[in-house]
Design an enzyme around this catalytic site. Structure first.
Site, PDB file in Angstrom:
ATOM      1  CD  GLU A 158      15.158  12.470 -20.419  1.00 22.31           C
ATOM      2  OE1 GLU A 158      15.907  13.177 -19.738  1.00 22.31           O
ATOM      3  OE2 GLU A 158      14.374  11.628 -19.951  1.00 22.31           O
TER       4      GLU A 158
ATOM      5  CB  CYS B 135      12.947   9.868 -16.653  1.00 23.69           C
ATOM      6  SG  CYS B 135      13.698  10.554 -15.183  1.00 23.69           S
TER       7      CYS B 135
ATOM      8  CG  ASN C 116      18.442   7.503 -16.725  1.00 24.55           C
ATOM      9  OD1 ASN C 116      19.469   8.152 -16.883  1.00 24.55           O
ATOM     10  ND2 ASN C 116      17.359   8.026 -16.172  1.00 24.55           N
ATOM     11  CD  GLU C 117      18.562  10.335 -12.040  1.00 27.08           C
ATOM     12  OE1 GLU C 117      17.309  10.330 -12.036  1.00 27.08           O
ATOM     13  OE2 GLU C 117      19.215  11.381 -12.150  1.00 27.08           O
TER      14      GLU C 117
HETATM   15  O1  AHR Z   1      17.769  15.571 -17.131  1.00 25.94           O
HETATM   16  C1  AHR Z   1      16.482  15.480 -16.649  1.00 25.94           C
HETATM   17  C2  AHR Z   1      16.255  14.238 -15.794  1.00 25.94           C
HETATM   18  O2  AHR Z   1      17.039  14.273 -14.656  1.00 25.94           O
HETATM   19  C3  AHR Z   1      16.618  12.940 -16.449  1.00 25.94           C
HETATM   20  O3  AHR Z   1      15.585  12.458 -17.215  1.00 25.94           O
HETATM   21  C4  AHR Z   1      16.863  12.024 -15.280  1.00 25.94           C
HETATM   22  O4  AHR Z   1      17.808  11.026 -15.585  1.00 25.94           O
HETATM   23  C5  AHR Z   1      17.320  12.953 -14.195  1.00 25.94           C
HETATM   24  O5  AHR Z   1      16.627  12.733 -13.029  1.00 25.94           O
END
Ligand code: AHR
Length: 605
Positions: free
Chosen positions: A22, A221, A345-346
């Site tokens: 990321e 994120c 994502n999430e």
């Molecule tokens: O890994 C850090 C963050 O943790 C990522 O961006 C997110 O997906 C999670 O909340």
């Protein structure tokens, strides 16, 4: 350790250990992406010239400014204007940049310098470009450009450093009165696998040593952004670097997107890893409940579904397809053969929105690309779910005590991808306790690899100058890097993958194996789980009312007992070659109020 080779358990998924990348902590810009100039394209701030400053020498005067007129192309919104307003003999006006907290140079190594320049019509602006120490006293490389052509033109040179240093700066100097406009000022060292626009060697090598089976990108994120405008738009991250606008990343710095969709795919290919692309589904990070401006309404989601389909076409489509042709134009006619896409994502944190969108993306992608494995952020009722991405950021104790988590998971449910996990609580910037917790958890994933198919520790990288998230696997500054204990766990597991789980049991010789108490019903049997074993303080009692007390030892063959002839009205005692059996006499007092306590240890065999 006893290894039961005759009864193999689950097959270990070859995809079990991957890498999570990321753009966080300057993992890419100022990190894995080898570019040495920060704010190379002058887009990082519209207010000030971020990380560029002016130096006037020997009485020459001038100014540095942002300009937004007569730009290089439509992707650019700003360029830098370097003006010399009065020129003194031997003087100059310079634009200075120190990269990402220092430009690292290695003696005798080559650097590719490139930039676009446009002199103000009629101005003669020869340039001198140097790589220098912070105080300007040491000169490591120098390039002069005697004559700039009219209009915007690219200039490319190879510089060789005369020194090794972690904190050099680049200085672009003009001596004549006039103005020159500059854009996309870039300096690249040699890169991993010699890729153009490539990766920093020491960092890429550390990831390669993990032998990841897959690379997940671009987050995290970072995929979502804080608002839809800041979401990851892969189409803006391909092609010549000067045509990539860059964007505001989720983690409070602008991404150049020099490390773009194509570079991620190329990186995965070079690693012999599967690319796993996480697609934005119109839910941005800020908002649960979701504020309107942070969500693309479901009624307007079609372009984003198309965007995900186009991403797959770019990765896999034939050169005759629109996006396959783009891939070929960018230097990779063969398909990348991407097999994994995650839908959001999430976004299980915004479940009410997720359930409205998951099915739309799933259906559209499956219809066109049935071979793609699709990963969900959560199980959505009524929708087909192939694999669920679970995230865990906890204490080491949590991971230790959850090493059995998957032993009892529903085998008829979807497969599991533990897409983000790490000991974050009590782990500081990384420590051995954290790594041990993660390792225990990973053993549990491996043991249950019939359902846990994939996993990736997160985050992967941190620049010591931007520790937004702790801990991380690989730590670096401008010139050095190291792996935390967690990195070494990842590296150890990833490079020692098994094919199949073999049941094992482990007892440390000479150590107390167990001690404890339990209430008993009817009787107890103490078996031999080893050739040599010792039970001490064996006691069946209710308070002071002791029914039985002894100490047994079995060496090779026979038991040794302290009280071998024990026989009482309430119970019987029997020994066989393997077991000691103490039993209540039928019809006699129930032993349920009595407690057995003992200590046991294996002494050998
Ligand atoms: O890994 C850090 C963050 O943790 C990522 O961006 C997110 O997906 C999670 O909340």
């Amino acid at each position: 350790m006893t290894v039961d080779t005759g009864n193999p358990g689950a097959k270990i998924s070859p995809m079990l250990y991957g890498a999570f990348f990321e753009e966080i902590n300057h993992a890419g810009d100022g990190g894995l992406y080898a570019e040495l100039i920060s704010n190379r394209s002058f887009e990082d701030s519209s207010v000030t010239l971020f990380n560029w400053w002016m130096d006037e020498k020997e009485g020459s005067k001038g100014k540095l400014a942002l300009t937004s007129s007569k730009l290089l192309n439509d992707a650019q919104t700003q360029a830098m204007a370097l003006t010399v307003s009065s020129a003194a003999e031997g003087g100059s006006v310079s634009a200075v940049n120190n990269g990402y907290w220092g430009i690292a140079l290695t003696k005798d190594a080559s650097y590719k310098l490139s930039f676009y320049a446009r002199p103000e019509p009629g101005d003669n602006m020869p340039l001198r470009i140097t790589l220098e120490s912070p105080d300007g006293k040491e000169l490591y490389a120098e390039q002069t450009v005697d004559k700039l052509k009219e209009g915007w033109h690219p200039y490319t040179y190879t510089l060789t450093s005369t020194g090794t240093v972690a904190n050099a700066r680049i200085v672009i100097s003009a001596a004549n009165v006039g103005t020159v406009y500059l854009d996309m000022v870039s300096l690249f060292p040699e890169t991993w696998n010699n890729r153009e626009n490539g990766l920093r060697i020491d960092l890429a090598e550390k990831v390669a040593a993990m032998k990841p089976a897959f690379v997940r990108f671009p987050g995290g994120c970072f995929v979502e952004g804080k608002t839809p405008t800041d979401a990851y738009q892969w189409k803006n991250t391909i092609g010549p670097i000067e045509t990539r606008p860059g964007h505001k990343g989720y983690w409070d710095y602008r991404s150049s997107d020099g490390l773009g969709f194509h570079e991620y795919l190329q990186w995965a290919e070079d690693l012999k890893a599967e690319p796993l692309y996480v697609a934005y589904i119109g839910i941005s990070h800020n908002g649960d409940p979701i504020a309107k401006q942070n969500t693309v309404p479901v009624s307007e989601i079609q372009p984003w579904i198309q965007d995900a389909l186009d991403a797959i076409e770019y990765a896999n489509g034939p050169v005759t397809s629109k996006w396959g042709a783009q891939r070929a134009a960018n230097g990779h006619p063969e398909p990348f053969n991407m097999k994994y896409v995650e839908i959001g994502n999430e976004n299980n944190f915004q479940m009410s929105e997720y359930i409205k969108r998951y099915g739309l993306f799933y259906k559209a992608i499956k219809e066109k690309y049935p071979e793609i494995h699709l990963i969900a952020n959560a199980a959505v009722e009524g929708e087909p779910i192939e694999m669920v991405d679970e995230h865990y950021y906890e204490t080491s104790e949590w991971f230790l005590s959850n090493s059995n988590r998957y032993d009892t998971y529903d085998r008829s449910g979807p497969e599991i991808y533990v897409g983000e996990y790490a000991v974050t609580k009590g782990a500081g910037e990384g420590n051995l306790n954290a790594a041990i917790g993660e390792a225990a958890f990973m053993m549990g994933m491996e043991r249950n690899s019939d359902i846990v198919k994939m996993s990736s520790y997160a985050p992967l990288f941190v620049n010591t100058k931007d520790r937004t998230w702790n801990p991380d696997a690989i730590v670096f500054d401008s010139s050095t890097s190291y792996g935390t204990p967690s990195y070494h766990v990842q590296q150890m597991f990833g490079s020692n993958k098994g094919d199949v789980v073999l049941p094992t049991s482990l007892v440390a010789l000479g150590q107390e194996e167990t001690s404890g108490k339990q209430s008993i019903q009817g009787g107890i049997g103490l078996g031999t789980w080893a050739t040599q074993v010792e039970y001490s303080d064996v006691r069946v009692a209710k308070g002071d009312d002791v029914l039985f007390e002894d100490h047994f030892k079995k060496d090779s063959g026979a038991w040794t007992l302290n009280n071998g002839d024990w026989e009482q009205s309430k119970g019987t005692f029997k020994q066989t070659s393997n077991d000691i059996d103490i039993r209540a006499v039928a019809g006699e007092a129930s032993w349920s109020d009595y407690t057995l306590s003992l200590k046991a240890k294996k002494t050998g065999g």
